[in-house]
Design a protein around this motif. Sequence first.
Motif, PDB file in Angstrom:
ATOM      1  N   GLU B 260      39.049  56.726  -8.958  1.00  0.00           N
ATOM      2  CA  GLU B 260      38.871  55.534  -9.799  1.00  0.00           C
ATOM      3  C   GLU B 260      39.652  54.324  -9.255  1.00  0.00           C
ATOM      4  OE1 GLU B 260      36.922  54.533 -12.396  1.00  0.00           O
ATOM      5  OE2 GLU B 260      35.860  56.382 -11.880  1.00  0.00           O
ATOM      6  N   TRP B 261      40.854  54.565  -8.760  1.00  0.00           N
ATOM      7  CA  TRP B 261      41.695  53.426  -8.335  1.00  0.00           C
ATOM      8  C   TRP B 261      41.161  52.711  -7.098  1.00  0.00           C
ATOM      9  CZ3 TRP B 261      43.675  54.004  -3.460  1.00  0.00           C
ATOM     10  CH2 TRP B 261      43.868  55.314  -2.968  1.00  0.00           C
ATOM     11  N   GLN B 262      40.211  53.355  -6.418  1.00  0.00           N
ATOM     12  CA  GLN B 262      39.619  52.701  -5.243  1.00  0.00           C
ATOM     13  C   GLN B 262      38.396  51.859  -5.614  1.00  0.00           C
ATOM     14  OE1 GLN B 262      38.820  55.101  -1.777  1.00  0.00           O
ATOM     15  NE2 GLN B 262      40.712  56.294  -1.983  1.00  0.00           N
ATOM     16  N   LYS B 263      37.753  52.218  -6.731  1.00  0.00           N
ATOM     17  CA  LYS B 263      36.466  51.596  -7.047  1.00  0.00           C
ATOM     18  C   LYS B 263      36.594  50.085  -7.245  1.00  0.00           C
ATOM     19  CE  LYS B 263      34.090  55.633  -8.720  1.00  0.00           C
ATOM     20  NZ  LYS B 263      33.749  56.432  -9.906  1.00  0.00           N
ATOM     21  N   ASN B 264      35.647  49.376  -6.689  1.00  0.00           N
ATOM     22  CA  ASN B 264      35.639  47.906  -6.663  1.00  0.00           C
ATOM     23  C   ASN B 264      36.678  47.328  -5.719  1.00  0.00           C
ATOM     24  OD1 ASN B 264      33.479  47.500  -8.522  1.00  0.00           O
ATOM     25  ND2 ASN B 264      34.880  48.258 -10.102  1.00  0.00           N
ATOM     26  N   GLY B 265      37.362  48.191  -5.014  1.00  0.00           N
ATOM     27  CA  GLY B 265      38.194  47.730  -3.904  1.00  0.00           C
ATOM     28  C   GLY B 265      37.336  47.633  -2.658  1.00  0.00           C
ATOM     29  N   PRO B 420      41.121  46.994  -6.198  1.00  0.00           N
ATOM     30  CA  PRO B 420      40.154  46.232  -6.999  1.00  0.00           C
ATOM     31  C   PRO B 420      40.763  44.984  -7.630  1.00  0.00           C
ATOM     32  CG  PRO B 420      40.726  48.338  -8.050  1.00  0.00           C
ATOM     33  CD  PRO B 420      41.308  48.352  -6.684  1.00  0.00           C
ATOM     34  N   GLY B 421      39.935  44.197  -8.248  1.00  0.00           N
ATOM     35  CA  GLY B 421      40.377  42.997  -8.945  1.00  0.00           C
ATOM     36  C   GLY B 421      41.183  43.326 -10.186  1.00  0.00           C
ATOM     37  N   VAL B 422      41.645  42.292 -10.832  1.00  0.00           N
ATOM     38  CA  VAL B 422      42.531  42.470 -11.983  1.00  0.00           C
ATOM     39  C   VAL B 422      42.072  41.603 -13.152  1.00  0.00           C
ATOM     40  CG1 VAL B 422      44.579  43.026 -10.612  1.00  0.00           C
ATOM     41  CG2 VAL B 422      44.035  40.634 -11.095  1.00  0.00           C
ATOM     42  N   SER B 423      42.544  41.958 -14.341  1.00  0.00           N
ATOM     43  CA  SER B 423      42.441  41.042 -15.473  1.00  0.00           C
ATOM     44  C   SER B 423      43.707  41.190 -16.286  1.00  0.00           C
ATOM     45  CB  SER B 423      41.203  41.330 -16.322  1.00  0.00           C
ATOM     46  OG  SER B 423      41.301  42.620 -16.881  1.00  0.00           O
ATOM     47  N   LYS B 424      44.084  40.129 -16.949  1.00  0.00           N
ATOM     48  CA  LYS B 424      45.392  40.066 -17.607  1.00  0.00           C
ATOM     49  C   LYS B 424      45.560  41.224 -18.592  1.00  0.00           C
ATOM     50  CE  LYS B 424      48.496  36.431 -19.067  1.00  0.00           C
ATOM     51  NZ  LYS B 424      48.624  35.003 -19.347  1.00  0.00           N
ATOM     52  N   ASP B 425      44.493  41.510 -19.338  1.00  0.00           N
ATOM     53  CA  ASP B 425      44.606  42.554 -20.357  1.00  0.00           C
ATOM     54  C   ASP B 425      44.051  43.893 -19.860  1.00  0.00           C
ATOM     55  OD1 ASP B 425      41.978  41.927 -20.169  1.00  0.00           O
ATOM     56  OD2 ASP B 425      41.735  41.291 -22.254  1.00  0.00           O
ATOM     57  N   GLY B 426      43.690  43.956 -18.614  1.00  0.00           N
ATOM     58  CA  GLY B 426      43.214  45.218 -18.053  1.00  0.00           C
ATOM     59  C   GLY B 426      41.808  45.605 -18.486  1.00  0.00           C
ATOM     60  N   THR B 427      41.097  44.692 -19.159  1.00  0.00           N
ATOM     61  CA  THR B 427      39.736  45.039 -19.612  1.00  0.00           C
ATOM     62  C   THR B 427      38.776  45.125 -18.436  1.00  0.00           C
ATOM     63  OG1 THR B 427      39.400  42.684 -20.017  1.00  0.00           O
ATOM     64  CG2 THR B 427      39.882  44.079 -21.933  1.00  0.00           C
ATOM     65  N   GLU B 428      39.056  44.412 -17.374  1.00  0.00           N
ATOM     66  CA  GLU B 428      38.210  44.476 -16.180  1.00  0.00           C
ATOM     67  C   GLU B 428      39.133  44.655 -14.992  1.00  0.00           C
ATOM     68  OE1 GLU B 428      34.272  42.073 -14.882  1.00  0.00           O
ATOM     69  OE2 GLU B 428      36.102  40.871 -14.898  1.00  0.00           O
ATOM     70  N   GLY B 429      38.973  45.761 -14.277  1.00  0.00           N
ATOM     71  CA  GLY B 429      39.866  46.015 -13.145  1.00  0.00           C
ATOM     72  C   GLY B 429      41.254  46.400 -13.631  1.00  0.00           C
ATOM     73  N   GLY B 434      46.778  47.035  -7.787  1.00  0.00           N
ATOM     74  CA  GLY B 434      47.139  48.432  -7.512  1.00  0.00           C
ATOM     75  C   GLY B 434      47.635  49.203  -8.714  1.00  0.00           C
ATOM     76  N   ALA B 435      47.524  48.627  -9.922  1.00  0.00           N
ATOM     77  CA  ALA B 435      48.137  49.250 -11.102  1.00  0.00           C
ATOM     78  C   ALA B 435      47.697  50.700 -11.294  1.00  0.00           C
ATOM     79  CB  ALA B 435      47.837  48.423 -12.348  1.00  0.00           C
ATOM     80  N   SER B 436      46.401  50.973 -11.204  1.00  0.00           N
ATOM     81  CA  SER B 436      45.961  52.335 -11.531  1.00  0.00           C
ATOM     82  C   SER B 436      46.429  53.342 -10.484  1.00  0.00           C
ATOM     83  CB  SER B 436      44.443  52.395 -11.730  1.00  0.00           C
ATOM     84  OG  SER B 436      43.765  51.816 -10.634  1.00  0.00           O
ATOM     85  N   LEU B 437      46.539  52.892  -9.229  1.00  0.00           N
ATOM     86  CA  LEU B 437      47.130  53.762  -8.201  1.00  0.00           C
ATOM     87  C   LEU B 437      48.617  53.975  -8.479  1.00  0.00           C
ATOM     88  CD1 LEU B 437      47.384  55.164  -5.393  1.00  0.00           C
ATOM     89  CD2 LEU B 437      47.619  52.868  -4.390  1.00  0.00           C
ATOM     90  N   LEU B 438      49.346  52.883  -8.667  1.00  0.00           N
ATOM     91  CA  LEU B 438      50.809  52.962  -8.804  1.00  0.00           C
ATOM     92  C   LEU B 438      51.206  53.720 -10.069  1.00  0.00           C
ATOM     93  CD1 LEU B 438      51.424  49.289  -7.665  1.00  0.00           C
ATOM     94  CD2 LEU B 438      52.255  51.322  -6.450  1.00  0.00           C
ATOM     95  N   GLU B 439      50.464  53.496 -11.153  1.00  0.00           N
ATOM     96  CA  GLU B 439      50.843  54.140 -12.409  1.00  0.00           C
ATOM     97  C   GLU B 439      50.476  55.613 -12.422  1.00  0.00           C
ATOM     98  OE1 GLU B 439      49.705  51.586 -15.685  1.00  0.00           O
ATOM     99  OE2 GLU B 439      50.920  49.942 -14.867  1.00  0.00           O
ATOM    100  N   SER B 440      49.490  55.983 -11.616  1.00  0.00           N
ATOM    101  CA  SER B 440      49.123  57.410 -11.541  1.00  0.00           C
ATOM    102  C   SER B 440      50.243  58.208 -10.878  1.00  0.00           C
ATOM    103  CB  SER B 440      47.825  57.579 -10.745  1.00  0.00           C
ATOM    104  OG  SER B 440      48.059  57.415  -9.350  1.00  0.00           O
ATOM    105  N   LEU B 441      51.123  57.528 -10.187  1.00  0.00           N
ATOM    106  CA  LEU B 441      52.211  58.223  -9.469  1.00  0.00           C
ATOM    107  C   LEU B 441      53.499  58.274 -10.289  1.00  0.00           C
ATOM    108  CD1 LEU B 441      51.634  56.399  -6.061  1.00  0.00           C
ATOM    109  CD2 LEU B 441      50.947  58.746  -6.585  1.00  0.00           C
ATOM    110  N   GLN B 442      53.511  57.528 -11.391  1.00  0.00           N
ATOM    111  CA  GLN B 442      54.755  57.431 -12.184  1.00  0.00           C
ATOM    112  C   GLN B 442      54.728  58.402 -13.347  1.00  0.00           C
ATOM    113  OE1 GLN B 442      54.200  53.347 -12.860  1.00  0.00           O
ATOM    114  NE2 GLN B 442      55.497  52.665 -11.180  1.00  0.00           N
ATOM    115  N   HIS B 443      55.190  59.596 -13.149  1.00  0.00           N
ATOM    116  CA  HIS B 443      55.182  60.587 -14.240  1.00  0.00           C
ATOM    117  C   HIS B 443      56.564  60.643 -14.878  1.00  0.00           C
ATOM    118  CE1 HIS B 443      51.383  61.761 -12.464  1.00  0.00           C
ATOM    119  NE2 HIS B 443      52.003  61.852 -11.309  1.00  0.00           N
TER     120      HIS B 443
END
Lengths: 443, 443
Positions: B260-265, B420-429, B434-443
């Motif tokens: 998922e974190w790669q999509k739209n990248g 991928p792109g970003v949006s302030k509230d995360g509704t798109e992208g 890199g948020a979804s990649l970086l946050e997937s690593l923070q357990h």
Amino acid sequence: MSTTTTNEQPGQDPHGVSRRGFLAGMPVAVGGAAVALSAQAAPAARAEDGRGPTPQSTESEQLASQTIPFDGKNQAGIAEPEQAYMNLLGLNIKPGRGLKDMTFLMRSWTADMRRLTQGKNPLGSLEKELSTSPANLTVTCGYGPGFFSAIGAERAKPSWLKPLPAYKTDKLEEQWGQTDLALQVCCDDPVTLAFAVRHLLRSSIDYVEVAWVQQGFMNADGTLAEGATPRNLFGQKDGTVNPRSSEELNDHVWITEGPEWQKNGTCMIARRIFMNLDTWELLDRTSREVVIGRDLENGAPLSGGEEFDDIDPKKADRTGLPIIDPMSHAARAKAPKDKPEQVIKRRPYQYSLPPDPKVVAAMTRPDDEAAIISNVGLVFICFQKDPLKQFDPIQKRLAEGDRLNQWITHIGSAVYFVPPGVSKDGTEGDKYWGASLLESLQH
Amino acid sequence: MSTTTTNEQPGQDPHGVSRRGFLAGMPVAVGGAAVALSAQAAPAARAEDGRGPTPQSTESEQLASQTIPFDGKNQAGIAEPEQAYMNLLGLNIKPGRGLKDMTFLMRSWTADMRRLTQGKNPLGSLEKELSTSPANLTVTCGYGPGFFSAIGAERAKPSWLKPLPAYKTDKLEEQWGQTDLALQVCCDDPVTLAFAVRHLLRSSIDYVEVAWVQQGFMNADGTLAEGATPRNLFGQKDGTVNPRSSEELNDHVWITEGPEWQKNGTCMIARRIFMNLDTWELLDRTSREVVIGRDLENGAPLSGGEEFDDIDPKKADRTGLPIIDPMSHAARAKAPKDKPEQVIKRRPYQYSLPPDPKVVAAMTRPDDEAAIISNVGLVFICFQKDPLKQFDPIQKRLAEGDRLNQWITHIGSAVYFVPPGVSKDGTEGDKYWGASLLESLQH
């Protein structure tokens, strides 16, 4: 649609010449007609096949077609507002090249640039497609002392054409030093600029070699309000105090006395000034304003008024202290009342280059409170009748006491005589750059 | 007057997004009203005192106010037409910096550039006056292999994120090699560009250091007809074969499969290509066209048709020989019929730097018929889903047999994953780069 801005017309304020001036002056209906026309002109088949865009001739080409006259009493690239990009070429004459060669070179450069600045391909150039966007291209030619030596006219050269006096704060580097010739090439389109520079160099490869190229930029066309003063990378307005009217230019810039071949010429100074962004940014806005002596936002003197009002160095605050620090840049730069000749026409460009360990090593001072990562500064270019009467006393004052010296360092210096303007038939100015000087030597 | 061009809207051809598009679409009356308004707004006293120009807000500021949305499904600076100026920063992560630091850096860069690209001063910046001319500023962030190592996600990185295969004609220089991070900063105003680069670097000084900066340019805004293909300094149209519609971009550029974190990248390749102008210019126009396989003036294939028509490699002249030389650049670059995936989105910039003895020494070939004085080339940037399926086979064919190789040399190469792109509230992208990649690593 070819539109022309004015190089020099008596009685007209050259500053009124705008890079977008023709647009504001253009009847609105014309703009509308152009839009309608281009929409009709688009071949329907191309527009609908989805395989590629449709080139259209619309307002998008406005900048491309703007030209500044090459011919005129004075050379172009001096009185006009700055274009967005500038390359200053410092050239040295190859050993053994003399009067005959320089005469040929001046004829050739003049003929080629008369065409290229007007959107016409120089004769013999195979790249006609790179000549179609003049975008206010100007080319200004200057002679260093070595030019006069090469043509056997050492004794004829202006008395001020020699290295400027050494200033206390100078840290001059040989790599940005005096050269025999200079070409200031300015354009609002960087592709056209690159082509012009290339053409100038390849056509002169037998006569000169490149000592240095100083590349700079200014706000792009369409990003400054009409007549607004541009800012440098310290965030200050840069060029508020500048002669602008024809009268002011005649008083301070165009040479009016001396030998005929000098008249309507000028003197160009090119100083390279490193600006230490890393320590400058440690200052808060108030401190920055104290250093400059002006309001950062609107450029007004801290003593009051608006940007173009004179500074009042005597105005005091309630405690009796002067509002404008006497050691501020504005206070030190200001000409004394009895020295009204201390005025120069500034035409500086910014540079912003990749970080460079050599710059760090050369520019780091023992008292710096931040490590240098920036490689930023000014290609400071100014024009005046006589650098020793105009630039020198100002720079001497600044070198002796300007607060800004903590954040800037002069690393390059060169002086050039800029011959008068030209016209094809010689009715105004020379037939080609330096013609009356060069031909006076050919007996 | 704030005007917006579109980053990405489904179903709309991003190529139709013009750097001057808003002008053509703007009701003519608005332009007229703006002129009238600014004339009235000029304080009469200022206009008449002759001491300084009157700043006015007219069409001259059109470019300044143009913005490209920062937020969107994909990052900006990829689908849009090229702005006039580009700085590509190659950055390496400082030793010891890891996931937490990179997360902080991405949050900080995203927040700052979301503001700066829209003409708003980044929080904490004291240079609000340098933020007022967004002029289509875009900032595109990419991750090299070292980024994945630093955040402890080496095994998660895309399989193609590694050095490209070596090509026969490569003469790669370490100074233009792979880095941990890349920032592509593009803008139509060079002053804004310099400020954006400065802000990005100073805000990240604790986390990264600069390996290289590649500075490039393209035709200035207002110098190309709507949708016209720009030219490089060889005089050729550069970018004729390019995906433009949303559908083409989805097919060839935006990643649609995998985690998922790669999509739209996407994948960004940055190659530095030296172009030997000195020997190229020895060719007459016909020879240049044979080398390229296209008409120099209009860009049409030599086999006939117009610029955007396909080349016909089989079309023969009266003697039975193919009209397009099979070893020409166009013939070699063309994807085979059974490999429709061999398409890349090119977004190259020119460079034109001062002559450099090191370049002369490195680039001179024994069979050169002219001495090198030029230091000119391309910062070749392209985007694709998968460099090994798209860029690699094309470049392999070119390296093995493109006639153009006699005049060009690849001297730099780097590959990046562009999140991928970003949006302030995360509704798109993502919420930040890199948020979804970086946050997937923070357990």
